[in-house]
Design a protein around this motif. Sequence first.
Motif, PDB file in Angstrom:
ATOM      1  N   UNK A 271       0.843  -1.206   0.000  1.00 52.10           N
ATOM      2  CA  UNK A 271       0.000   0.000   0.000  1.00 52.10           C
ATOM      3  C   UNK A 271       0.880   1.258   0.000  1.00 52.10           C
ATOM      4  N   UNK A 272       1.937   1.215   0.821  1.00 49.75           N
ATOM      5  CA  UNK A 272       2.853   2.363   0.885  1.00 49.75           C
ATOM      6  C   UNK A 272       3.468   2.623  -0.492  1.00 49.75           C
ATOM      7  N   UNK A 273       3.789   1.555  -1.201  1.00 51.12           N
ATOM      8  CA  UNK A 273       4.399   1.699  -2.520  1.00 51.12           C
ATOM      9  C   UNK A 273       3.411   2.360  -3.507  1.00 51.12           C
ATOM     10  N   UNK A 274       2.171   1.919  -3.453  1.00 47.82           N
ATOM     11  CA  UNK A 274       1.147   2.530  -4.330  1.00 47.82           C
ATOM     12  C   UNK A 274       1.013   4.022  -4.005  1.00 47.82           C
ATOM     13  N   UNK A 275       0.903   4.321  -2.706  1.00 44.81           N
ATOM     14  CA  UNK A 275       0.707   5.714  -2.298  1.00 44.81           C
ATOM     15  C   UNK A 275       1.906   6.578  -2.694  1.00 44.81           C
ATOM     16  N   UNK A 276       3.107   6.035  -2.491  1.00 46.15           N
ATOM     17  CA  UNK A 276       4.326   6.788  -2.818  1.00 46.15           C
ATOM     18  C   UNK A 276       4.387   7.083  -4.314  1.00 46.15           C
ATOM     19  N   UNK A 277       4.135   6.028  -5.105  1.00 46.48           N
ATOM     20  CA  UNK A 277       4.210   6.157  -6.571  1.00 46.48           C
ATOM     21  C   UNK A 277       3.193   7.186  -7.102  1.00 46.48           C
ATOM     22  N   UNK A 278       2.047   7.239  -6.464  1.00 47.79           N
ATOM     23  CA  UNK A 278       0.981   8.116  -6.981  1.00 47.79           C
ATOM     24  C   UNK A 278       0.784   9.375  -6.124  1.00 47.79           C
ATOM     25  N   UNK A 309       3.900   2.208   6.843  1.00 48.67           N
ATOM     26  CA  UNK A 309       3.575   3.227   5.833  1.00 48.67           C
ATOM     27  C   UNK A 309       4.312   4.524   6.139  1.00 48.67           C
ATOM     28  N   UNK A 310       4.317   4.878   7.407  1.00 49.48           N
ATOM     29  CA  UNK A 310       4.992   6.100   7.831  1.00 49.48           C
ATOM     30  C   UNK A 310       6.485   6.039   7.493  1.00 49.48           C
ATOM     31  N   UNK A 311       7.097   4.882   7.778  1.00 51.78           N
ATOM     32  CA  UNK A 311       8.544   4.743   7.531  1.00 51.78           C
ATOM     33  C   UNK A 311       8.878   4.749   6.054  1.00 51.78           C
ATOM     34  N   UNK A 312       7.884   4.464   5.216  1.00 50.72           N
ATOM     35  CA  UNK A 312       8.110   4.521   3.759  1.00 50.72           C
ATOM     36  C   UNK A 312       8.015   5.970   3.254  1.00 50.72           C
ATOM     37  N   UNK A 313       7.780   6.899   4.186  1.00 46.69           N
ATOM     38  CA  UNK A 313       7.756   8.318   3.816  1.00 46.69           C
ATOM     39  C   UNK A 313       6.408   8.775   3.269  1.00 46.69           C
ATOM     40  N   UNK A 314       5.349   8.023   3.578  1.00 45.50           N
ATOM     41  CA  UNK A 314       4.007   8.374   3.079  1.00 45.50           C
ATOM     42  C   UNK A 314       3.189   8.974   4.228  1.00 45.50           C
ATOM     43  N   UNK A 315       2.477  10.061   3.946  1.00 47.89           N
ATOM     44  CA  UNK A 315       1.628  10.668   4.984  1.00 47.89           C
ATOM     45  C   UNK A 315       0.496   9.708   5.317  1.00 47.89           C
TER      46      UNK A 315
END
Length: 338
Positions: A271-278, A309-315
């Motif tokens: 999920x973090x990857x999807x959010x980061x990418x978009x 998710x937070x550690x992946x840099x996503x709000x």
Amino acid sequence: MKIITELTLAELTAELKAMGEPSFRAKQIHEWIYRKNAASWDAMSNISKDLRQKCAEKWKFTSVEECESVKSSDGTEKLLLKLHDGELIEMVIIPAEKRITFCLSTQVGCPVGCLFCASGRNGLTRNLAMHEIIGEFQTGCAKTGRLPDNIVFMGIGEGLLNYENLLSAIERLTENEYFGMGVRRITVSTSGFVPGMLKLAERQQELNLAISLHAPNDEIRSKIIPGKISYPISEIMEAADVYREKCNRMVTLEYTLLDGINDSPDAASALAEIARKHHAKVNLIPYNDTGSDFKRPSDKKINKFEQIIDRAGVAVSVRRERGSDRAGACGQLRHQRS
Ligand code: SF4
């Protein structure tokens, strides 16, 4: 009989002129509706009783009627509203510090049928008319004595499947001549109805868009949202990109956490990857029991999911379901009566 909020100011002016009234009368009535949050014709104290009576015979003031109100210990108030044909919808007033948010419905029932949701259990009955959506809003204003700070279309229904009426209601809510609310204070939620997202993007308005993703891949998603109106995540996220670019708004991914279904560390990373990418934000919603077979994850699991998710840099934020001590999640009040 028409509802008064169906009329534009120009139409109301023409109607009152035909009734032999001076032109300022329409402005006075208009002000009572859109500036002073009147709850009925009777509230219009500078309009003669005779004219109020004539108006009431010609137009209904509202098309919704409150039939139950349930207040939670956190101040959240859920209202069950009855429509002209006896159908029921819900709206929620959510107070937080100095802000008030209204959560409004857009349909009677919902055709999407997410398996964890009480609103979609019996499918769609019908769309709400523009004046019924406005009626929900007016009920909230009458209860709180003021306009809300924010509006979220996250109640019953898939708003983008009732596109025209939803957008007409948003125009009434935002145009200066009517309620004059800021566009950025309104959030439209969708289960990922791609054609509707693309159509909304074409308007290039700064409305907030929240996408109920609920899963990091199509396999898990199909266990939560049945195929009827569901689109592949890749298409949903492409449409989200178009929306972000055209409307200049970061979209939010809503994610209901369901124990053992979509709450694994792998799911969080995906999920973090999807959010980061978009370039999207994530809002986690721990499941609130609606009488389905799903369960809420433990607090430990919720915290771990958020951390990844937070550690992946996503709000990321966790929305604790408001009003959950009384009448449960969205759609439950209505479901109890049906
Ligand atoms: S969660 Fe929203 S889209 Fe899904 S069934 Fe409920 S109201 Fe419809």
